[in-house]
Design a protein around this motif. Sequence first.
Motif, PDB file in Angstrom:
ATOM      1  N   PHE A   1      67.414 -26.997  -2.632  1.00  0.00           N
ATOM      2  CA  PHE A   1      66.397 -27.983  -2.266  1.00  0.00           C
ATOM      3  C   PHE A   1      66.584 -29.196  -3.156  1.00  0.00           C
ATOM      4  CE2 PHE A   1      64.484 -25.655  -5.710  1.00  0.00           C
ATOM      5  CZ  PHE A   1      63.756 -26.591  -6.429  1.00  0.00           C
ATOM      6  N   GLU A   2      66.082 -30.332  -2.703  1.00  0.00           N
ATOM      7  CA  GLU A   2      66.279 -31.569  -3.446  1.00  0.00           C
ATOM      8  C   GLU A   2      64.992 -32.370  -3.470  1.00  0.00           C
ATOM      9  OE1 GLU A   2      70.108 -33.783  -3.202  1.00  0.00           O
ATOM     10  OE2 GLU A   2      68.839 -35.371  -2.372  1.00  0.00           O
ATOM     11  N   ILE A   3      64.676 -32.876  -4.639  1.00  0.00           N
ATOM     12  CA  ILE A   3      63.544 -33.780  -4.812  1.00  0.00           C
ATOM     13  C   ILE A   3      64.125 -35.164  -5.084  1.00  0.00           C
ATOM     14  CG2 ILE A   3      61.485 -34.336  -6.151  1.00  0.00           C
ATOM     15  CD1 ILE A   3      61.380 -31.337  -6.948  1.00  0.00           C
ATOM     16  N   ALA A   4      63.830 -36.120  -4.228  1.00  0.00           N
ATOM     17  CA  ALA A   4      64.274 -37.498  -4.425  1.00  0.00           C
ATOM     18  C   ALA A   4      63.128 -38.299  -5.028  1.00  0.00           C
ATOM     19  CB  ALA A   4      64.709 -38.117  -3.100  1.00  0.00           C
ATOM     20  N   THR A   5      63.432 -39.135  -6.014  1.00  0.00           N
ATOM     21  CA  THR A   5      62.385 -39.886  -6.702  1.00  0.00           C
ATOM     22  C   THR A   5      62.998 -41.077  -7.422  1.00  0.00           C
ATOM     23  OG1 THR A   5      60.564 -39.717  -8.305  1.00  0.00           O
ATOM     24  CG2 THR A   5      62.573 -38.493  -8.810  1.00  0.00           C
ATOM     25  N   SER A   6      62.173 -42.062  -7.739  1.00  0.00           N
ATOM     26  CA  SER A   6      62.633 -43.180  -8.564  1.00  0.00           C
ATOM     27  C   SER A   6      62.337 -42.935 -10.037  1.00  0.00           C
ATOM     28  CB  SER A   6      61.958 -44.486  -8.118  1.00  0.00           C
ATOM     29  OG  SER A   6      60.551 -44.387  -8.264  1.00  0.00           O
TER      30      SER A   6
ATOM     31  N   ALA B   1      62.208 -39.492 -12.467  1.00  0.00           N
ATOM     32  CA  ALA B   1      62.303 -38.039 -12.566  1.00  0.00           C
ATOM     33  C   ALA B   1      61.352 -37.443 -13.602  1.00  0.00           C
ATOM     34  CB  ALA B   1      63.743 -37.635 -12.913  1.00  0.00           C
ATOM     35  N   GLU B   2      60.954 -38.219 -14.598  1.00  0.00           N
ATOM     36  CA  GLU B   2      60.208 -37.653 -15.715  1.00  0.00           C
ATOM     37  C   GLU B   2      58.911 -36.950 -15.303  1.00  0.00           C
ATOM     38  OE1 GLU B   2      58.323 -38.896 -20.078  1.00  0.00           O
ATOM     39  OE2 GLU B   2      59.533 -40.336 -18.955  1.00  0.00           O
ATOM     40  N   PRO B   3      58.017 -37.582 -14.505  1.00  0.00           N
ATOM     41  CA  PRO B   3      56.789 -36.867 -14.134  1.00  0.00           C
ATOM     42  C   PRO B   3      57.044 -35.657 -13.240  1.00  0.00           C
ATOM     43  CG  PRO B   3      56.904 -39.012 -13.035  1.00  0.00           C
ATOM     44  CD  PRO B   3      57.989 -38.990 -14.051  1.00  0.00           C
ATOM     45  N   VAL B   4      58.088 -35.721 -12.419  1.00  0.00           N
ATOM     46  CA  VAL B   4      58.433 -34.569 -11.583  1.00  0.00           C
ATOM     47  C   VAL B   4      58.866 -33.410 -12.470  1.00  0.00           C
ATOM     48  CG1 VAL B   4      60.011 -33.701  -9.818  1.00  0.00           C
ATOM     49  CG2 VAL B   4      59.104 -36.030  -9.649  1.00  0.00           C
TER      50      VAL B   4
ATOM     51  N   TYR C   1      56.745 -29.646 -12.906  1.00  0.00           N
ATOM     52  CA  TYR C   1      57.317 -28.350 -12.534  1.00  0.00           C
ATOM     53  C   TYR C   1      57.739 -27.524 -13.746  1.00  0.00           C
ATOM     54  CZ  TYR C   1      57.121 -29.477  -7.594  1.00  0.00           C
ATOM     55  OH  TYR C   1      56.671 -29.763  -6.333  1.00  0.00           O
ATOM     56  N   SER C   2      58.089 -28.163 -14.849  1.00  0.00           N
ATOM     57  CA  SER C   2      58.398 -27.381 -16.045  1.00  0.00           C
ATOM     58  C   SER C   2      57.132 -26.727 -16.604  1.00  0.00           C
ATOM     59  CB  SER C   2      59.068 -28.245 -17.113  1.00  0.00           C
ATOM     60  OG  SER C   2      58.206 -29.276 -17.564  1.00  0.00           O
ATOM     61  N   GLU C   3      56.015 -27.441 -16.546  1.00  0.00           N
ATOM     62  CA  GLU C   3      54.757 -26.861 -17.019  1.00  0.00           C
ATOM     63  C   GLU C   3      54.227 -25.807 -16.056  1.00  0.00           C
ATOM     64  OE1 GLU C   3      51.829 -29.722 -18.113  1.00  0.00           O
ATOM     65  OE2 GLU C   3      53.210 -30.891 -19.367  1.00  0.00           O
ATOM     66  N   LEU C   4      54.519 -25.967 -14.769  1.00  0.00           N
ATOM     67  CA  LEU C   4      54.000 -25.026 -13.780  1.00  0.00           C
ATOM     68  C   LEU C   4      54.884 -23.788 -13.639  1.00  0.00           C
ATOM     69  CD1 LEU C   4      51.799 -24.565 -11.579  1.00  0.00           C
ATOM     70  CD2 LEU C   4      53.438 -25.548  -9.949  1.00  0.00           C
ATOM     71  N   LEU C   5      56.208 -24.000 -13.553  1.00  0.00           N
ATOM     72  CA  LEU C   5      57.117 -22.902 -13.212  1.00  0.00           C
ATOM     73  C   LEU C   5      58.211 -22.679 -14.252  1.00  0.00           C
ATOM     74  CD1 LEU C   5      57.512 -23.750  -9.403  1.00  0.00           C
ATOM     75  CD2 LEU C   5      56.155 -21.886 -10.391  1.00  0.00           C
ATOM     76  N   ASP C   6      58.096 -23.359 -15.379  1.00  0.00           N
ATOM     77  CA  ASP C   6      59.054 -23.184 -16.490  1.00  0.00           C
ATOM     78  C   ASP C   6      60.484 -23.566 -16.116  1.00  0.00           C
ATOM     79  OD1 ASP C   6      57.113 -22.269 -18.310  1.00  0.00           O
ATOM     80  OD2 ASP C   6      57.283 -20.222 -17.566  1.00  0.00           O
TER      81      ASP C   6
ATOM     82  N   PRO D   1      51.669 -33.432  -7.217  1.00  0.00           N
ATOM     83  CA  PRO D   1      50.997 -34.730  -7.420  1.00  0.00           C
ATOM     84  C   PRO D   1      51.546 -35.865  -6.567  1.00  0.00           C
ATOM     85  CG  PRO D   1      51.321 -33.636  -9.529  1.00  0.00           C
ATOM     86  CD  PRO D   1      52.066 -32.823  -8.511  1.00  0.00           C
ATOM     87  N   ASP D   2      52.754 -35.728  -6.037  1.00  0.00           N
ATOM     88  CA  ASP D   2      53.321 -36.751  -5.161  1.00  0.00           C
ATOM     89  C   ASP D   2      53.123 -36.440  -3.688  1.00  0.00           C
ATOM     90  OD1 ASP D   2      54.709 -38.643  -7.041  1.00  0.00           O
ATOM     91  OD2 ASP D   2      55.671 -36.779  -7.657  1.00  0.00           O
ATOM     92  N   GLY D   3      52.396 -35.349  -3.388  1.00  0.00           N
ATOM     93  CA  GLY D   3      52.113 -35.002  -2.003  1.00  0.00           C
ATOM     94  C   GLY D   3      53.162 -34.144  -1.339  1.00  0.00           C
TER      95      GLY D   3
END
Length: 271
Positions: free
Chosen positions: A9-14, A16-19, A23-28, A253-255
């Motif tokens: 899977f891929e998350i595209a963003t301008s 990356a830091e908040p993404v 997810y690191s806090e939620l799923l390590d 948080p980005d929907g």
Amino acid sequence: MDPGNVVWFEIATSDAEPVQKFYSELLDWTYEIDPDSSINGIRYIRIIAPKAPFPMGAIREAPDQPTTMNMSIISEDVPTDTERLAKLGATVQIPPTQVADVTWFAVLTDPRGNAFSLFSQSKSERFAERMEQGGKAMSEAAYAPTPGAMGWFEIGTTDAVTTQDFYRQAFGWKFELDDSAGGKPYYNIFTTNEWPSGGMYDHGTGGTDYLMPSFLAADVPAVTTQGERLGATIEVAPEPNPDGLVFARLLDPDGNRFGLFSLPDSMNAGN
């Protein structure tokens, strides 16, 4: 890894830091830069689940890029498949693009508007050993994902006939009603394997269309609560199936939509 399988899977963003932080806090999750794919102002950041032997996805950071998420499907020939899928009703968002000698990729939406990408494995000799090792590791991880890992994908549809017809013709997927879902109109999806690797939820005309990854969680209610605390929206609160599987559906948080699930006790007992 056979063509037609969903393995990434891929998350595209301008940004990356908040993404990464969410997810690191939620799923390590942990992360590493892919130097071969980070070119021309784009950073490609591999996503690694706890204790996982190989990345399961990536963050693609590029300027002026809204934050989106899509599932990735292996293709033997991305340009040919893109043309074929367009004739089946898909819409091309990013045309076939070659990334050096690493891969070809394209981004499309299915007839219901759900984004997915096609990508090909590199045939470069310098990647042969890495791909062989990675393929074995991903296959092993698929049998026994650890908490935080992608272990399932789900299609939500308001038009089951159109959805099934498209993916059957596109990739040869098979759909079978899940008798363990407590009467819900839920179908197991068989890609190229003997076991299901995803599911389709028929929401009917008043529901929601989506294509999302689902991540294993040891305690779905606890992780769901943590997700809300971190800024996620709970779309479907944790629910149990008759077989003991627990699932939830959230918007980050980005929907972007994702699922959480825990395995039935009978399956955990065998691990």
